[in-house]
Write a protein that holds these residues in place. Sequence first.
Motif, short mmCIF file in Angstrom:
data_model
loop_
_atom_site.label_atom_id
_atom_site.label_comp_id
_atom_site.label_asym_id
_atom_site.label_seq_id
_atom_site.Cartn_x
_atom_site.Cartn_y
_atom_site.Cartn_z
N GLN A 123 0.79 -1.23 0.00
CA GLN A 123 0.00 0.00 0.00
C GLN A 123 0.82 1.27 0.00
O GLN A 123 0.34 2.32 -0.41
CB GLN A 123 -0.88 0.06 1.25
CG GLN A 123 -1.88 -1.03 1.39
CD GLN A 123 -2.64 -0.89 2.69
OE1 GLN A 123 -2.97 0.20 3.12
NE2 GLN A 123 -2.91 -2.02 3.33
N LYS A 124 2.03 1.18 0.51
CA LYS A 124 2.78 2.39 0.82
C LYS A 124 3.08 3.24 -0.41
O LYS A 124 3.24 2.75 -1.52
CB LYS A 124 4.06 2.06 1.57
CG LYS A 124 5.21 1.56 0.70
CD LYS A 124 6.43 1.33 1.57
CE LYS A 124 7.63 0.96 0.74
NZ LYS A 124 8.20 2.07 0.04
N GLU A 125 3.12 4.54 -0.13
CA GLU A 125 3.51 5.49 -1.15
C GLU A 125 5.03 5.62 -1.12
O GLU A 125 5.67 5.25 -0.14
CB GLU A 125 2.83 6.83 -0.87
CG GLU A 125 1.31 6.72 -0.90
CD GLU A 125 0.63 7.96 -0.38
OE1 GLU A 125 1.26 9.04 -0.40
OE2 GLU A 125 -0.52 7.86 0.05
N ALA A 126 5.60 6.14 -2.16
CA ALA A 126 7.06 6.18 -2.30
C ALA A 126 7.75 6.89 -1.14
O ALA A 126 8.85 6.52 -0.77
CB ALA A 126 7.43 6.85 -3.61
N HIS A 127 7.12 7.89 -0.55
CA HIS A 127 7.80 8.66 0.50
C HIS A 127 7.76 7.99 1.88
O HIS A 127 8.38 8.47 2.81
CB HIS A 127 7.23 10.09 0.59
CG HIS A 127 5.80 10.15 0.99
ND1 HIS A 127 4.78 9.94 0.11
CD2 HIS A 127 5.23 10.38 2.19
CE1 HIS A 127 3.62 10.06 0.74
NE2 HIS A 127 3.86 10.33 2.00
N HIS A 128 7.05 6.89 1.99
CA HIS A 128 7.03 6.16 3.26
C HIS A 128 8.14 5.10 3.26
O HIS A 128 8.20 4.27 2.37
CB HIS A 128 5.68 5.46 3.47
CG HIS A 128 4.59 6.42 3.77
ND1 HIS A 128 3.63 6.75 2.85
CD2 HIS A 128 4.31 7.14 4.88
CE1 HIS A 128 2.79 7.62 3.38
NE2 HIS A 128 3.18 7.88 4.61
N SER A 129 8.98 5.17 4.28
CA SER A 129 10.08 4.22 4.33
C SER A 129 10.14 3.46 5.65
O SER A 129 11.04 2.64 5.84
CB SER A 129 11.41 4.96 4.10
OG SER A 129 11.60 5.93 5.11
N THR A 130 9.20 3.73 6.56
CA THR A 130 9.23 3.06 7.86
C THR A 130 7.83 2.66 8.31
O THR A 130 6.83 3.19 7.84
CB THR A 130 9.83 3.96 8.96
OG1 THR A 130 9.00 5.11 9.12
CG2 THR A 130 11.25 4.38 8.63
#
Length: 147
Positions: free
Chosen positions: A101-108
Amino acid sequence: MLYLETITKHNWLKAISLQVRDDQLTFVARNVVSLAQLNFLDHFQAKGIFAEDEMVGFTLFGIDEKDQSYWIYRMMIDQHHQGKGYGKEALKLIIEDIRKQKEAHHSTITLSYEPENEVAKQLYEKAGFREVNGLLIENEQVSRYTF
């Protein structure tokens, strides 16, 4: 094999009937509280953790409005199903669901737990979560998983 399924009007009663052991009640909010809280969390989802066709656990996760990061607010395995490796497997499923689901700017992915809860601490560490040194939120230790 475990899988996650969204909590709906068809299975919410089963979700609120799941319970941890009495000695774990101070570590985990009851699922009925989590489902009520969901009404005020715009980017969160509640899911049942299923083994075959039986709900054995519950999780609540999503994007926290304060820091715009993914958080796992709740994860529990019913007292009758603990000790079977379901927690470890469920955590992997939750991470994978967020990863999809995550968008590119989510890394954690962030979560917190009571410092006295050694079982949770070990589970999260084995899954790749690392404690944020010195960071406590409402007396809970914060840990992060990095993609």
